[in-house]
Design a protein around this motif. Structure first.
Motif, PDB file in Angstrom:
ATOM      1  N   UNK A 365      15.168  -3.659   9.444  1.00 54.78           N
ATOM      2  CA  UNK A 365      15.571  -2.221   9.740  1.00 54.78           C
ATOM      3  C   UNK A 365      17.141  -2.106   9.928  1.00 54.78           C
ATOM      4  N   UNK A 366      17.520  -3.157  10.781  1.00 50.35           N
ATOM      5  CA  UNK A 366      18.935  -3.129  10.947  1.00 50.35           C
ATOM      6  C   UNK A 366      20.045  -3.345   9.879  1.00 50.35           C
ATOM      7  N   UNK A 466      14.058   8.484  13.491  1.00 53.41           N
ATOM      8  CA  UNK A 466      12.935   7.666  14.409  1.00 53.41           C
ATOM      9  C   UNK A 466      11.819   7.844  13.685  1.00 53.41           C
ATOM     10  N   UNK A 467      11.190   8.902  13.007  1.00 53.77           N
ATOM     11  CA  UNK A 467       9.993   8.980  12.037  1.00 53.77           C
ATOM     12  C   UNK A 467      10.011   7.784  10.814  1.00 53.77           C
ATOM     13  N   UNK A 468      11.361   7.566  10.537  1.00 54.06           N
ATOM     14  CA  UNK A 468      11.886   6.824   9.377  1.00 54.06           C
ATOM     15  C   UNK A 468      11.776   5.255   9.773  1.00 54.06           C
ATOM     16  N   UNK A 469      12.036   5.086  11.114  1.00 52.75           N
ATOM     17  CA  UNK A 469      11.742   3.701  11.713  1.00 52.75           C
ATOM     18  C   UNK A 469      10.301   3.324  11.849  1.00 52.75           C
ATOM     19  N   UNK A 470       9.557   4.334  12.293  1.00 49.73           N
ATOM     20  CA  UNK A 470       8.251   3.881  12.258  1.00 49.73           C
ATOM     21  C   UNK A 470       7.472   3.770  11.045  1.00 49.73           C
ATOM     22  N   UNK A 471       8.131   4.346   9.903  1.00 48.52           N
ATOM     23  CA  UNK A 471       7.678   4.078   8.661  1.00 48.52           C
ATOM     24  C   UNK A 471       8.378   2.885   7.988  1.00 48.52           C
ATOM     25  N   UNK A 472       9.186   2.174   8.596  1.00 48.26           N
ATOM     26  CA  UNK A 472       9.878   0.865   8.367  1.00 48.26           C
ATOM     27  C   UNK A 472      10.917   1.061   7.079  1.00 48.26           C
ATOM     28  N   UNK A 473      11.609   2.470   7.157  1.00 50.21           N
ATOM     29  CA  UNK A 473      12.726   2.470   6.276  1.00 50.21           C
ATOM     30  C   UNK A 473      13.873   1.876   6.806  1.00 50.21           C
ATOM     31  N   UNK A 474      14.775   1.218   6.090  1.00 54.75           N
ATOM     32  CA  UNK A 474      15.913   0.638   6.726  1.00 54.75           C
ATOM     33  C   UNK A 474      16.610   1.573   7.120  1.00 54.75           C
ATOM     34  N   UNK A 475      17.643   1.222   8.123  1.00 57.82           N
ATOM     35  CA  UNK A 475      18.348   2.157   8.861  1.00 57.82           C
ATOM     36  C   UNK A 475      19.673   2.582   7.775  1.00 57.82           C
ATOM     37  N   UNK A 476      20.043   2.035   6.865  1.00 59.11           N
ATOM     38  CA  UNK A 476      20.849   2.474   5.880  1.00 59.11           C
ATOM     39  C   UNK A 476      20.250   3.409   4.567  1.00 59.11           C
ATOM     40  N   UNK A 477      19.126   3.738   4.934  1.00 61.71           N
ATOM     41  CA  UNK A 477      18.178   4.551   3.639  1.00 61.71           C
ATOM     42  C   UNK A 477      18.579   5.972   4.158  1.00 61.71           C
ATOM     43  N   UNK A 478      19.295   6.696   3.243  1.00 62.35           N
ATOM     44  CA  UNK A 478      19.848   7.933   3.635  1.00 62.35           C
ATOM     45  C   UNK A 478      18.729   9.122   2.785  1.00 62.35           C
ATOM     46  N   UNK A 479      18.433   9.956   3.504  1.00 69.77           N
ATOM     47  CA  UNK A 479      17.403  10.768   2.969  1.00 69.77           C
ATOM     48  C   UNK A 479      18.191  12.308   2.875  1.00 69.77           C
ATOM     49  N   UNK A 480      17.908  12.656   1.663  1.00 78.38           N
ATOM     50  CA  UNK A 480      18.906  13.879   1.189  1.00 78.38           C
ATOM     51  C   UNK A 480      18.001  15.209   1.438  1.00 78.38           C
ATOM     52  N   UNK A 481      18.774  16.258   1.045  1.00 82.04           N
ATOM     53  CA  UNK A 481      18.079  17.527   1.451  1.00 82.04           C
ATOM     54  C   UNK A 481      18.231  18.273   2.775  1.00 82.04           C
ATOM     55  N   UNK A 482      17.649  19.368   3.157  1.00 77.43           N
ATOM     56  CA  UNK A 482      17.605  19.752   4.589  1.00 77.43           C
ATOM     57  C   UNK A 482      16.721  19.035   5.484  1.00 77.43           C
ATOM     58  N   UNK A 483      16.838  19.215   6.815  1.00 74.95           N
ATOM     59  CA  UNK A 483      16.164  18.318   7.683  1.00 74.95           C
ATOM     60  C   UNK A 483      14.548  18.414   7.343  1.00 74.95           C
ATOM     61  N   UNK A 484      13.970  19.857   7.148  1.00 76.82           N
ATOM     62  CA  UNK A 484      12.657  19.762   7.034  1.00 76.82           C
ATOM     63  C   UNK A 484      12.294  19.134   5.512  1.00 76.82           C
ATOM     64  N   UNK A 485      13.053  19.040   4.653  1.00 71.86           N
ATOM     65  CA  UNK A 485      12.810  18.127   3.434  1.00 71.86           C
ATOM     66  C   UNK A 485      12.987  16.805   3.675  1.00 71.86           C
ATOM     67  N   UNK A 486      13.822  16.422   4.455  1.00 70.37           N
ATOM     68  CA  UNK A 486      13.743  15.184   5.008  1.00 70.37           C
ATOM     69  C   UNK A 486      12.428  14.520   5.710  1.00 70.37           C
TER      70      UNK A 486
END
Length: 511
Positions: A365-366, A466-486
């Motif tokens: 994650x880190x 936080x949802x991404x952490x629970x899904x185990x996406x690394x912290x350096x994984x950037x999600x594009x789009x607006x917040x709802x789309x993220x």
């Protein structure tokens, strides 16, 4: 057997499966799985996927401009100008197409022919057809649609696009993922999963695939549908996410695999759970916002008012639990009033991951180069919902369960006609610190009521990060789009750490 495999990712979403496969390293430190083609139709997920595929082009670490962008904000760098070769490669391999359309078939056919000419059959096919038609929620929604016909719903048969590409590509192996609801979904009385298994085992006349369930079993016996269900909380994931995973290996290769490897299953189950608190408990504390006229002072005033309202209410707890409930409530109020100028809605640091998080997941994650966390700004909520979040978070801490509708004081009941019906008894659900989270779904994009942060001091729903952490996406994984789309991208994704474990298991079998 080849030492490197080209990976084709269908229905890719933001790239959860691809992240796990591309990150796996063998004993020599090499990456045997290389992304060759990713296909996704939704624009925000496609943007996320393109950026991640671009970053994977840098074997020695992501570009310094990327970390500067994550840490300092501002405009995103012009990657095409800075790194034209890598950006062109990423945009070429990341296609925005709707599988099932004629134009997509034409494009995919051409690209697969190029891959076969270049790499032969040294390919792995991964992906999961959209699950809305198979999920229990989706099926319940479909029943309410006048004139709905499952046979005419094309979403039921999108898996056939996967099968068609499997026929064309004839890869060494494939990984197909879907919701558990596919096991019971039917069309005209026929179980969809039976149709899927039959097609997967015989995608063409020359090659058939032997199916490898995720759990250990006797491979000489016909697999049960339940053999393909992966329970993420038993695999080191901080989430009770149950998904169907079907792995197939071409029979000319599978018959050479020793029985002791064939029978051991793909993933070893562990019943030592990873908890919500272990992965998000050390993240920076943030306040929620107000959907109208938001300031720290207005937020505190709303929660002080909520505290008084709750304090006057009759709460369904034992006498000792009521005392503890009031103690926590009073402590929260004192902290709010004492830290009014320090309450933030986005983090100023990365925080920590505590010792309760397994070391391998913590390292996954880190990223030590990060100084803050992206995708971490909090939502604004209605003041009435803040009262419910506050009550629910304290109640769950005291009673060791998230409250049902019947546990809420009447003064906190929302103006919903079905509130007392029992159909939505857990409409407000706290993700408790000492347990794995419930399944993170795309519904988190709508209101966050099912994903209340366990810390009553913060009084909010989970952030995208936080949802991404629970899904185990690394912290350096950037999600594009607006917040709802993220949120939608995170909720629909395959947990990358699950994909990493599947990649390791598949590599061990093929090795």
């Amino acid at each position: 057997m080849p030492t490197r495999f080209q990976v084709i990712d269908l229905f890719a979403g933001p790239g959860g499966l691809a992240e796990g496969f591309s990150a796996f390293r063998d004993k020599k430190g090499s990456r045997p799985f290389e992304m060759a083609l990713s296909v996704e139709k939704e624009s925000p997920a496609h943007q996320t996927l393109t950026l991640r595929n671009f970053l994977r082009k840098f074997a020695d670490g992501f570009p310094p401009q990327y970390y500067q962008y994550l840490n300092e904000g501002g405009d995103e760098p012009d990657w095409a100008s800075l790194y034209p070769r890598e950006w062109t490669a990423a945009t070429t391999e990341t296609l925005q197409l709707e599988l099932g359309t004629d134009s997509a078939k034409k494009t995919i056919r051409h690209r697969l022919a190029e891959l076969k000419q270049k790499n032969g059959n040294a390919c792995i096919l991964i992906g999961g057809p959209p699950c809305q038609a198979y999920s229990l929620v989706g099926r319940a929604r479909n029943k309410g649609i006048k004139g709905y016909s499952a046979r005419e719903d094309k979403r039921h048969f999108l898996y056939k696009e996967y099968i068609e590409i499997l026929r064309t590509l004839r890869p060494i192996a494939f990984v197909m993922e879907n919701v558990k609801g596919i096991l019971s979904a039917r069309v005209d009385g026929e179980l969809i999963f039976d149709l899927v298994l039959n097609d997967l085992q015989s995608p063409n006349f020359k090659d058939e695939y032997e199916l490898f369930p995720v759990l250990a079993r006797d491979m000489d016996k016909k697999p049960l549908a339940s053999d393909f269900v992966l329970r993420s909380e038993h695999c080191g994931i901080p989430q009770a996410r149950h998904r169907v995973i079907v792995v197939g290996i071409r029979r000319d290769i599978a018959r050479k695999i020793p029985p002791h490897i064939r029978n051991r299953g793909l993933v070893r189950e562990s019943f030592e759970p990873v908890t919500v608190g272990a992965v998000i408990g050390g993240m920076p504390k943030l306040r929620s916002g107000l959907s109208r006229s938001d300031t720290s002072e207005a937020w505190i005033a709303a929660l002080v008012g909520a505290s008084r309202q709750i304090r006057r209410s009759n709460i369904n707890l034992t006498p000792s639990e009521r005392i503890e409930f009031q103690r926590i409530l009073e402590r929260c109020q004192a902290e709010w009033e004492g830290k009014s100028s320090k309450l933030r809605r986005s983090p100023a640091s990365v925080g920590i991951i505590g010792p309760d998080c397994p070391k391998d997941l913590s390292l996954w994650l880190r990223d030590k180069r990060l100084k803050t966390l992206s995708n971490s700004d909090t939502r604004g909520h209605m003041a009435s919902d803040l009262s419910r979040y506050l009550f629910a978070a304290i109640y769950s801490r005291v009673a060791d369960r998230s409250p049902k509708a019947s546990d809420f004081p009447q003064v906190l009941a929302p103006l919903h006609s079905n509130w007392d019906s029992g159909k939505f008894a857990d409409r407000f659900r706290v993700q408790r610190s000492n347990y794995p989270a419930t399944t993170v779904t795309s519904h988190i994009a709508k209101d966050g009521h099912y994903f209340i942060h366990p810390d009553p001091m913060q009084c909010r729903s989970l952030t995208v990060r936080e949802a991404a952490r629970l899904q185990t996406f690394p912290d350096n994984y950037l999600f594009k789009g607006n917040r709802t789309e993220q949120y939608v991208q995170v909720g629909n994704a395959v947990p990358p750490f699950v994909a990493y474990k599947l990649a390791a298991a598949l590599h061990a079998i093929l090795g």
